[in-house]
Design an enzyme around this catalytic site. Sequence first.
Site, PDB file in Angstrom:
ATOM      1  N   GLU A   1     -19.388   8.014  -3.147  1.00  0.00           N
ATOM      2  CA  GLU A   1     -18.429   7.741  -2.381  1.00  0.00           C
ATOM      3  C   GLU A   1     -19.049   6.866  -1.309  1.00  0.00           C
ATOM      4  O   GLU A   1     -17.906   5.982  -0.860  1.00  0.00           O
ATOM      5  CB  GLU A   1     -17.858   9.114  -1.844  1.00  0.00           C
ATOM      6  CG  GLU A   1     -16.821   9.734  -2.595  1.00  0.00           C
ATOM      7  CD  GLU A   1     -17.774  10.785  -3.690  1.00  0.00           C
ATOM      8  OE1 GLU A   1     -16.992  11.615  -4.206  1.00  0.00           O
ATOM      9  OE2 GLU A   1     -18.920  10.693  -3.738  1.00  0.00           O
TER      10      GLU A   1
ATOM     11  N   GLU B   1     -18.024  16.924  -8.390  1.00  0.00           N
ATOM     12  CA  GLU B   1     -17.442  17.942  -7.622  1.00  0.00           C
ATOM     13  C   GLU B   1     -16.640  18.950  -8.532  1.00  0.00           C
ATOM     14  O   GLU B   1     -16.633  20.270  -8.133  1.00  0.00           O
ATOM     15  CB  GLU B   1     -16.399  17.383  -6.557  1.00  0.00           C
ATOM     16  CG  GLU B   1     -17.119  16.568  -5.571  1.00  0.00           C
ATOM     17  CD  GLU B   1     -16.469  16.050  -4.510  1.00  0.00           C
ATOM     18  OE1 GLU B   1     -16.619  16.048  -3.229  1.00  0.00           O
ATOM     19  OE2 GLU B   1     -15.659  15.094  -4.867  1.00  0.00           O
TER      20      GLU B   1
END
Length: 255
Positions: A129, A109
Site C-alpha cells: 500500500e 489482510e
Amino acid sequence: MADNGDILVELVDGIQVITLNRPSAKNAMTRAMAGTIAAALDELDAGPAPVSVLAGAGGVFCAGMDLKGFLRGERPSIPGRGFGGLTEAPPRKPIIAAVEGWALAGGFELVLACDLVVAGAGARFGLPEVKRGLVAAAGGLVRLPDRLPPALASELVLTGDPMSAQRLHEAGLVNAVVEEGRALAGALELARRIARNGPLAVTTGKEVLRLSRGWAPEERFARQREYTDPVFASADAREGSLAFAEKRDPQWTGR
C-alpha cells in the site's frame, strides 16, 4: 451452495471451501465478491460445516482490492465485516487460508484474518500500500504485530516489499509450506484434522485465543472460565470421554 461467478462456494468432504475466482484479475476483490464471502461465512457459522478454507483460483491467492473499482468509488468492504466480508469479523468457526502465488495488500489482510495458513512454496506475501500512497487499513497494521516479530512487521508495512512463504513460515505466520500447487490439498488435510474434534471445544478454543490477548494476566483464568466451564459441562465432553473409553469415534452434537 451458491456462487456469483467470481466466488465459488462448495462443500468438500463436509468442509466449506470458498474460492476467489477472478484469475484474469489476480482475484482482485470487488464489493460483490465481498458480499458473497460474507454470506458464505454466515452460512458456515449457522450450518454443519466445522471449518472453512479460503483459496484463490489460477495459481494466485488475491492481489488486493480491484483498483479500477476503487477509482470508480467502489470499496470492496461490507459494513461491520470489513474487506472481503472477512477482515473485521472473522467467523466463529476456524478458517484456513490456502495460498498460492501472490497474497498482496487486502489479499494478505484476508490471510491475516484466517486462523491458519498453508502456502505453496512459491507463495509471496506483501503489503505494498505505501508504494501507492495508501495504508494497510484492513487489518495489516493491527494484526501483523500479533503475528510476527516487530522488526518483520515493520519491514512489511514500511517498505511495501513482499516476503516468501518460507520466511514467514520460519517466523511463525505460515503453518505449513507445501509443494507448489498443493496449498488447497494441504489446507483441506489440516481442516480434516480440525473437523475430527468436538465443535464446541474448537469454537471456544478459537474465541479464548482471540479474546485473552486483551485480558490482564491476573484475570485470565477467571475470565476464561466463563467460556470453558460450559464446555466441560457439555454433552460433547461426556461423549468424548465415553468414546475414548469405548475405543470408538465420538459422535459430536455441538451441545
